[in-house]
Design an enzyme around this catalytic site. Sequence first.
Site, PDB file in Angstrom:
ATOM      1  CG  HIS A 109      39.493  50.455  29.043  1.00 26.18           C
ATOM      2  ND1 HIS A 109      39.706  50.381  30.398  1.00 26.18           N
ATOM      3  CD2 HIS A 109      40.348  51.410  28.590  1.00 26.18           C
ATOM      4  CE1 HIS A 109      40.640  51.258  30.752  1.00 26.18           C
ATOM      5  NE2 HIS A 109      41.040  51.889  29.673  1.00 26.18           N
ATOM      6  CB  CYS A 117      37.777  40.026  12.079  1.00 26.78           C
ATOM      7  SG  CYS A 117      38.854  39.070  10.990  1.00 26.78           S
ATOM      8  CB  ALA A 219      28.181  52.964  42.865  1.00 27.16           C
TER       9      ALA A 219
HETATM   10  P1  OAD Z   1      39.589  48.964  39.960  1.00 30.80           P
HETATM   11  O1  OAD Z   1      39.282  47.571  40.378  1.00 30.80           O
HETATM   12  O2  OAD Z   1      41.011  49.341  39.810  1.00 30.80           O
HETATM   13  O3  OAD Z   1      38.947  49.995  40.989  1.00 30.80           O
HETATM   14  C1  OAD Z   1      37.611  49.928  41.372  1.00 30.80           C
HETATM   15  C2  OAD Z   1      37.302  51.068  42.337  1.00 30.80           C
HETATM   16  O4  OAD Z   1      35.921  50.993  42.682  1.00 30.80           O
HETATM   17  C3  OAD Z   1      38.089  51.015  43.653  1.00 30.80           C
HETATM   18  O5  OAD Z   1      38.592  52.322  43.964  1.00 30.80           O
HETATM   19  C4  OAD Z   1      37.048  50.590  44.683  1.00 30.80           C
HETATM   20  O6  OAD Z   1      37.261  51.177  45.965  1.00 30.80           O
HETATM   21  C5  OAD Z   1      35.762  51.138  44.077  1.00 30.80           C
HETATM   22  N1  OAD Z   1      34.558  50.370  44.445  1.00 30.80           N
HETATM   23  C6  OAD Z   1      34.434  49.045  44.706  1.00 30.80           C
HETATM   24  N2  OAD Z   1      33.160  48.731  44.966  1.00 30.80           N
HETATM   25  C7  OAD Z   1      32.444  49.885  44.860  1.00 30.80           C
HETATM   26  C8  OAD Z   1      31.066  50.220  45.016  1.00 30.80           C
HETATM   27  N3  OAD Z   1      30.147  49.309  45.332  1.00 30.80           N
HETATM   28  N4  OAD Z   1      30.704  51.514  44.834  1.00 30.80           N
HETATM   29  C9  OAD Z   1      31.621  52.463  44.522  1.00 30.80           C
HETATM   30  N5  OAD Z   1      32.927  52.196  44.356  1.00 30.80           N
HETATM   31  C10 OAD Z   1      33.340  50.941  44.522  1.00 30.80           C
HETATM   32  O7  OAD Z   1      38.760  49.217  38.613  1.00 30.80           O
HETATM   33  P2  OAD Z   1      38.960  50.357  37.499  1.00 30.80           P
HETATM   34  O8  OAD Z   1      39.437  51.619  38.139  1.00 30.80           O
HETATM   35  O9  OAD Z   1      37.721  50.402  36.707  1.00 30.80           O
HETATM   36  O10 OAD Z   1      41.465  47.851  32.195  1.00 30.80           O
HETATM   37  O11 OAD Z   1      40.120  49.749  36.633  1.00 30.80           O
HETATM   38  C11 OAD Z   1      40.586  50.456  35.522  1.00 30.80           C
HETATM   39  C12 OAD Z   1      41.057  49.515  34.453  1.00 30.80           C
HETATM   40  O12 OAD Z   1      42.009  48.593  34.998  1.00 30.80           O
HETATM   41  C13 OAD Z   1      39.977  48.578  33.907  1.00 30.80           C
HETATM   42  O13 OAD Z   1      39.197  49.179  32.889  1.00 30.80           O
HETATM   43  C14 OAD Z   1      40.754  47.428  33.384  1.00 30.80           C
HETATM   44  C15 OAD Z   1      41.651  47.251  34.590  1.00 30.80           C
HETATM   45  O14 OAD Z   1      42.782  46.529  34.468  1.00 30.80           O
HETATM   46  C16 OAD Z   1      41.821  46.946  31.239  1.00 30.80           C
HETATM   47  O15 OAD Z   1      41.605  45.756  31.343  1.00 30.80           O
HETATM   48  C17 OAD Z   1      42.496  47.573  30.066  1.00 30.80           C
END
Ligand code: OAD
Length: 233
Positions: A109, A117, A219
């Site tokens: 991402h 640019c 984590a």
């Molecule tokens: P999310 O915010 O959707 O999910 C985060 C996950 O991490 C959830 O399942 C939580 O339960 C888990 N979580 C939270 N704290 C944690 C911890 N301390 N240890 C382990 N797990 C934990 O984030 P992403 O899945 O990364 O994209 O989101 C995917 C994409 O959506 C991102 O890259 C971004 C976003 O919109 C773009 O902006 C294109």
Amino acid sequence: MSAYHNIVILTGAGLSAESGLGTFRGPGGLWENFRIEDVATPEAFARDPVRVHEFYNLRRSWHKQALPNAAHLALARLEREHGGNVLAVTQNIDALHEAAGTKNLIHMHGELERALCAACGTSAPWKEDLSIETLCARCGEAAMRPDVVWFGEMPREMERIYEALGACDLFVSIGTSGTVYPAAGFVMEARAAGAHAVELNLEPSDGADLFLERLEGPATGIVPTYVDRLLAG
Ligand code: OAD
């Protein structure tokens, strides 16, 4: 030395949560306070670039203060000490994997600490605020944007990622909700290649049933434990 040869690790915002960077979904998540369509799409940038720059400048200021946590460090150790291949594919735009020492890394991402640019396509390291007046050092145009992938844009290095998924014998998904494609589909690609699939997350993700093994917890606790177990063979 682990029993596996080719390992692909997918990481998401949960990995960096304990470094002080918020996640996107759930209570207190970034998407509770900002709307994706206002700040994270090409259309939003075309309509209101000042607002989009403000959003990413704010996030850049948070990221500057963040340090890699025990989970980032454990993954870097896995790469160093595992006898075979380890590829980390992150959806995170922070630089915490590299700060921990991970080398074989794909930022699917994009990266917040790079600027792109839109006029000439040059990408360069960038740690400062961006504005609509920032000039490209190469072509001189005022067309700089964060070098991140917005909704509706193509994630980076997909060919290399699918190649690694097709050849892996272990796929580990860490700290991601499994809601955003194509990353959410990687587990099925890996399983189609015959890989073992493990989820390490605070809670079951949307695709939790697709994994053959799951560990739940923060984590910084479960990732070092799992890496120790893997390296013990
Ligand atoms: P999310 O915010 O959707 O999910 C985060 C996950 O991490 C959830 O399942 C939580 O339960 C888990 N979580 C939270 N704290 C944690 C911890 N301390 N240890 C382990 N797990 C934990 O984030 P992403 O899945 O990364 O994209 O989101 C995917 C994409 O959506 C991102 O890259 C971004 C976003 O919109 C773009 O902006 C294109």
